[in-house]
Design a protein around this motif. Structure first.
Motif, PDB file in Angstrom:
ATOM      1  N   PHE A  80     -22.238  53.358  42.844  1.00 58.10           N
ATOM      2  CA  PHE A  80     -21.866  53.005  44.217  1.00 58.10           C
ATOM      3  C   PHE A  80     -22.523  51.658  44.536  1.00 58.10           C
ATOM      4  CE2 PHE A  80     -21.618  57.600  44.078  1.00 58.10           C
ATOM      5  CZ  PHE A  80     -20.472  57.894  44.801  1.00 58.10           C
ATOM      6  N   THR A  81     -21.725  50.694  44.950  1.00 60.77           N
ATOM      7  CA  THR A  81     -22.234  49.357  45.268  1.00 60.77           C
ATOM      8  C   THR A  81     -21.799  48.979  46.677  1.00 60.77           C
ATOM      9  OG1 THR A  81     -22.038  48.709  42.950  1.00 60.77           O
ATOM     10  CG2 THR A  81     -22.315  46.940  44.561  1.00 60.77           C
ATOM     11  N   THR A  82     -22.739  48.476  47.468  1.00 60.69           N
ATOM     12  CA  THR A  82     -22.404  47.994  48.812  1.00 60.69           C
ATOM     13  C   THR A  82     -22.687  46.506  48.888  1.00 60.69           C
ATOM     14  OG1 THR A  82     -24.623  48.495  49.641  1.00 60.69           O
ATOM     15  CG2 THR A  82     -22.938  50.205  49.892  1.00 60.69           C
ATOM     16  N   GLU A  83     -21.873  45.805  49.660  1.00 60.56           N
ATOM     17  CA  GLU A  83     -22.071  44.371  49.839  1.00 60.56           C
ATOM     18  C   GLU A  83     -21.336  43.904  51.088  1.00 60.56           C
ATOM     19  OE1 GLU A  83     -19.255  41.873  47.176  1.00 60.56           O
ATOM     20  OE2 GLU A  83     -19.830  43.632  45.951  1.00 60.56           O
ATOM     21  N   ASN A  84     -21.812  42.809  51.655  1.00 61.42           N
ATOM     22  CA  ASN A  84     -21.126  42.162  52.765  1.00 61.42           C
ATOM     23  C   ASN A  84     -20.053  41.240  52.204  1.00 61.42           C
ATOM     24  OD1 ASN A  84     -22.929  43.348  54.611  1.00 61.42           O
ATOM     25  ND2 ASN A  84     -24.403  41.683  54.332  1.00 61.42           N
ATOM     26  N   ARG A  85     -18.901  41.254  52.821  1.00 62.30           N
ATOM     27  CA  ARG A  85     -17.782  40.461  52.296  1.00 62.30           C
ATOM     28  C   ARG A  85     -17.012  39.821  53.452  1.00 62.30           C
ATOM     29  NH1 ARG A  85     -14.670  40.349  47.654  1.00 62.30           N
ATOM     30  NH2 ARG A  85     -16.686  40.748  46.654  1.00 62.30           N
ATOM     31  N   VAL A  86     -16.747  38.517  53.328  1.00 66.17           N
ATOM     32  CA  VAL A  86     -15.918  37.795  54.296  1.00 66.17           C
ATOM     33  C   VAL A  86     -14.544  37.580  53.664  1.00 66.17           C
ATOM     34  CG1 VAL A  86     -15.629  35.676  55.635  1.00 66.17           C
ATOM     35  CG2 VAL A  86     -17.916  36.655  55.306  1.00 66.17           C
ATOM     36  N   VAL A  87     -13.511  38.080  54.308  1.00 64.91           N
ATOM     37  CA  VAL A  87     -12.147  37.959  53.801  1.00 64.91           C
ATOM     38  C   VAL A  87     -11.487  36.756  54.451  1.00 64.91           C
ATOM     39  CG1 VAL A  87      -9.878  39.049  53.670  1.00 64.91           C
ATOM     40  CG2 VAL A  87     -11.946  40.425  53.397  1.00 64.91           C
ATOM     41  N   ASP A  88     -11.014  35.828  53.613  1.00 61.92           N
ATOM     42  CA  ASP A  88     -10.363  34.618  54.117  1.00 61.92           C
ATOM     43  C   ASP A  88      -8.947  34.920  54.566  1.00 61.92           C
ATOM     44  OD1 ASP A  88     -12.630  33.194  53.475  1.00 61.92           O
ATOM     45  OD2 ASP A  88     -11.944  32.789  51.437  1.00 61.92           O
TER      46      ASP A  88
END
Length: 793
Positions: A559-567
């Motif tokens: 299980f991996t969590t991360e912050n992501r900005v979608v263009d």
């Protein structure tokens, strides 16, 4: 302002004076080559200066010509009145030439043949004015042994030659294109000038007439240095020729003065015109070549930098031109790699399609766009839109077209159809679950009533226990169907996915075999999300179970969590369009068997499973898909046979702080009391709920719809402690009923019950914090516990 005007007037006077001085000096030089009269020259440089001044400075500087000509003529023994008349004639000549040239769009650079010819015609058309005025004055002032016609012709030709010879030299150096001189040009010009002067001196000093042998050198100057070289070479050679002839030396000094005059004028005219015409023709040719080169470069740039593919093929389908965009579309490194490929065999997915595509454009020039399937270099299929035409007006006919890549659009169309199918199946599943939940509520309640009878026989108790178990399994199944249909009632909270994973990890370790290694890779400072914690936990559990089943021999679940900005323009193939913004990305990755493309297209469909019969409902991933979608998120999957699978959950970011989970306190065991208004449009459910509440010690006021409930509440508003209402009923719905009742009595407490509502397909039933809600089917203990807590709050 006065100072400005004074400065402008001073500048004007200064320039007029300089023009008059230049005219006077050039005239004195012209008098030196007079052959038949002291003031009639075979080459009259002042006429060229005057015309150049009018073209460059403008006609308002005409006084400079008049003054210079007047002083010059007075110095030549002409009476002042006659000198003034001749000066006026000289001025009119210059003004007329400038006017004629300006009217035909003359360019001072003389880099067009039409400009050279216009200068010659202007000189021939205007010089008769000065010649006529001058000869008339001379005839009146003093007599001549030489006929007036000869003098007039000399005056006319001398002025014309002066314009053709001197005007270009001044114009090209004053208003010509910028001079760009290289070291090679300086050396070449020096050599050419030396040869030109030496050659002219030798040719005019020779006893035989080879003067036209100087032409190769002047032509060299015209070819290499353009109009500047032509004008300069002509002036240098003419100065030497006139000087030798006036001195009585050279091939043009062997006859009478009149014959010598016309011979040298002919030479000068031919030399000057030849050089100017050659220079102009070469300049035009260079201009045309430069324009052609720019046009070719522009065409090449358009092709190379176009965002769509550009293609040309011969009639047999061999590629003869391709641009970088087409190379990118077809997966080639460079467009050169496409040259020579056969369209049918190496580009078309179906080789037989080329003939039909070409047939639509052949013979009709161009036709409508054609959608066709091609293949990339790696063999993968792509869809393109071909806008083509046939070209048959040249030596080698060919086909050309613009190619638009439709692969992404086709994928979006496929995804849209899949979404529509999922929506339709979700509506069906949710509809079935809604009605089934009401039935399950009645079955479960009645089963509990019977099981609660102490006189029930053991044999019947065992049977009813099995019915109870089946009811519980059916309840779990319908809840999954409701989740897939995205119609369950959410109870959102601000949560941190890292905390949720930490709480879930012990349960996963208990459920999974020891051969499966569970890992969590959490990003620090992870953003919070707004979602229903229980539902998101269900998503994680379903994905984990799916990964466990894909690793029968063990493996790793991460299980991996991360912050992501979608263009705004996500890249990649097969990605669903997402609303741009900030998301928390949860990756669930396993090392299992993976899935092929066919399985990927169906994994989120309800009741689709790859497990054996009896080992799966086919609703796990469908449920996860529905929950995430209803929470405003997105689900993606990346997998391949033998390479495991990775599910990516995108949930929108919230700026609120995550809340700590709080477990509700259980009700005490004291006796229950209070009056409850129960509103349920389903009679069986209403009856079962009424029995539960009465058995729990409460007084029940039943109502079958909102209208009846309002009347009952209005009549007993002071006695009713709690309102339990279904969300959707005919007429007045549960929310409207609670709102109207609360308006009558603000302290009224409300509990909503529902399986799910069809209306929530369009408007999800998301409640604000603190709203009490119980899903159908519910047990007697669950409803009584909730009622006790609400009343005690």
């Amino acid at each position: 302002m006065i100072a400005t005007k004074a400065g402008g007037w001073l500048s004007y006077v200064t320039r007029v004076a300089l023009l008059a001085a230049a005219y006077f000096i050039a005239g004195r030089i012209g008098f030196m080559v007079s052959a038949i009269d002291p003031i009639v020259s075979s080459v009259w440089p002042p006429s060229g200066i005057a015309v150049a001044a009018m073209l460059l400075m403008g006609p308002r500087f005409w006084p400079g010509i008049t003054i210079g000509a007047f002083i010059l003529n007075v110095s030549g023994t002409i009476a002042p009145l006659g000198a003034m008349v001749i000066a006026v004639g000289n001025t009119l000549e210059a003004l007329l030439v400038a006017r004629l040239l300006t009217s035909v769009g003359f360019r001072p650079s003389l880099e067009r043949l039409r400009d050279v010819l216009a200068l010659v015609v202007g000189a021939i058309a205007s010089t008769p004015v000065s010649a006529t005025v001058g000869v008339t004055v001379l005839a009146l002032v003093r007599g001549h042994e030489i006929p007036d016609w000869t003098i007039w012709t000399t005056w006319f030709s001398g002025d014309a030659i002066g314009i053709v010879l001197v005007t270009p030299l001044i114009l090209i150096w004053a208003a010509g294109p910028p001079l760009r001189v290289s070291r090679r040009d300086v050396i070449e010009a020096s050599v050419l000038g030396t040869l030109l002067i030496a050659g002219a001196v030798v040719l005019w000093g020779a006893p035989v007439s080879y003067v036209y042998a100087i032409f190769p050198l002047t032509i060299w100057a015209s070819l290499r240095f353009g109009v500047r070289g032509a004008a300069a070479a002509s002036v240098v050679v003419c100065a030497i020729a006139v000087g030798y002839t006036v001195s009585g030396v050279g091939p043009f000094a062997t006859s009478t003065p009149v014959n010598n005059l016309f011979t040298i004028q002919t030479f000068i005219s031919v030399l000057a015109l030849t050089n100017l015409i050659i220079a102009a023709v070469i300049a035009e040719r260079r201009t045309a070549e430069s324009a052609l080169q720019r046009s070719r470069q522009q065409h090449q740039d358009i092709v190379n930098y176009a965002s769509v593919g550009v293609l040309q093929t011969d009639l047999q389908g061999t590629i003869i031109l391709a641009n970088p965009a087409l190379a990118r579309i077809l997966g080639y490194e460079r467009p050169e790699n496409l040259i020579g490929l056969k369209m049918a065999e190496e580009i078309y997915w179906d080789p037989t399609q080329r003939d039909s595509v070409v047939g639509r454009f052949d013979g009709v020039g161009s036709g409508d766009a054609v959608e066709v399937q091609w293949k990339r270099q790696d063999g993968s299929p792509i869809w393109v839109d071909v806008h083509g035409r046939s070209v048959r007006d040249g030596v080698a006919p060919y086909f050309e077209g613009f190619i638009y890549d439709l692969t992404s659009r086709k994928q979006l169309e496929s995804q849209f159809r899949q979404a529509q199918k999922m929506e339709a199946v979700g509506r069906l599943a949710g509809g079935v679950a809604h009605d089934f939940n009401n039935l399950l509520t009645v079955i479960a309640s009645c089963t509990d009533f019977v099981l609660g009878d102490p006189t029930l026989g053991e044999e019947h108790r065992e049977d009813l226990t099995e019915v109870k178990k089946a009811t519980d399994r059916a309840t779990a199944l319908t809840r999954q169907m409701v989740a897939f249909g995205r119609t369950q009632v959410l109870r959102p909270a601000t949560i941190n996915m890292n905390d949720l994973l930490t709480e879930l990890l012990p349960m996963l370790k208990r459920l999974f075999e020891t051969t499966i290694d569970i890992r969590i890779q959490a990003e620090k400072d992870l953003w919070s999300v707004r979602a229903d914690p229980g539902q998101i936990e269900q998503v994680l559990l379903n994905l984990a179970i799916n990964s466990r089943d894909a690793m029968p021999d063990g493996g790793t679940l991460t299980f991996t969590t991360e912050n992501r900005v979608v263009d705004a323009n996500p890249s990649g193939v097969g990605i669903y369009r997402m609303t741009p913004g900030d998301y928390v990305l949860l990756r669930v990755r396993d090392t299992g068997v993976g899935m092929d493309e066919e399985t990927q297209r169906q994994i989120f469909e309800p009741f689709f499973t790859t497990k054996e019969v009896g080992k799966g409902t086919g609703l796990g991933l469908a449920t996860a898909y529905g929950i995430v979608n209803q929470s405003g998120g997105y689900v993606r999957v990346r997998t391949a046979p033998g390479q495991g699978a990775e599910f990516m959950i995108y949930l929108p970011r919230t700026d609120a702080l995550a809340e700590k989970s709080a477990h509700p306190e259980r009700r005490d065991d004291g006796p229950a009391s209070g009056t409850i208004l129960v509103v349920e449009d389903e009679p069986a459910v209403r009856s079962a709920l009424e029995r539960m509440l009465i058995a729990g010690g409460y007084k029940v006021v039943p109502a079958e719809n909102g209208t009846e409930a309002l009347k009952l509440f209005d009549a007993g508003k002071d006695d009713i402690d709690l309102l339990i209402t279904d969300l959707v009923m005919p007429g007045i719905g549960g929310r409207d009923l609670a709102r109207q009742c609360s308006a009558i009595r603000e302290s009224l407490k409300v509990i909503y019950i529902s399986g799910y509502t069809r209306d929530s397909l369009l408007s999800p039933q998301t409640f604000e914090e603190g709203t009490e809600f119980i899903e159908k089917p519910f047990t007697s203990d669950a409803i009584l516990d909730r009622i006790a807590r609400v009343l005690q709050a």
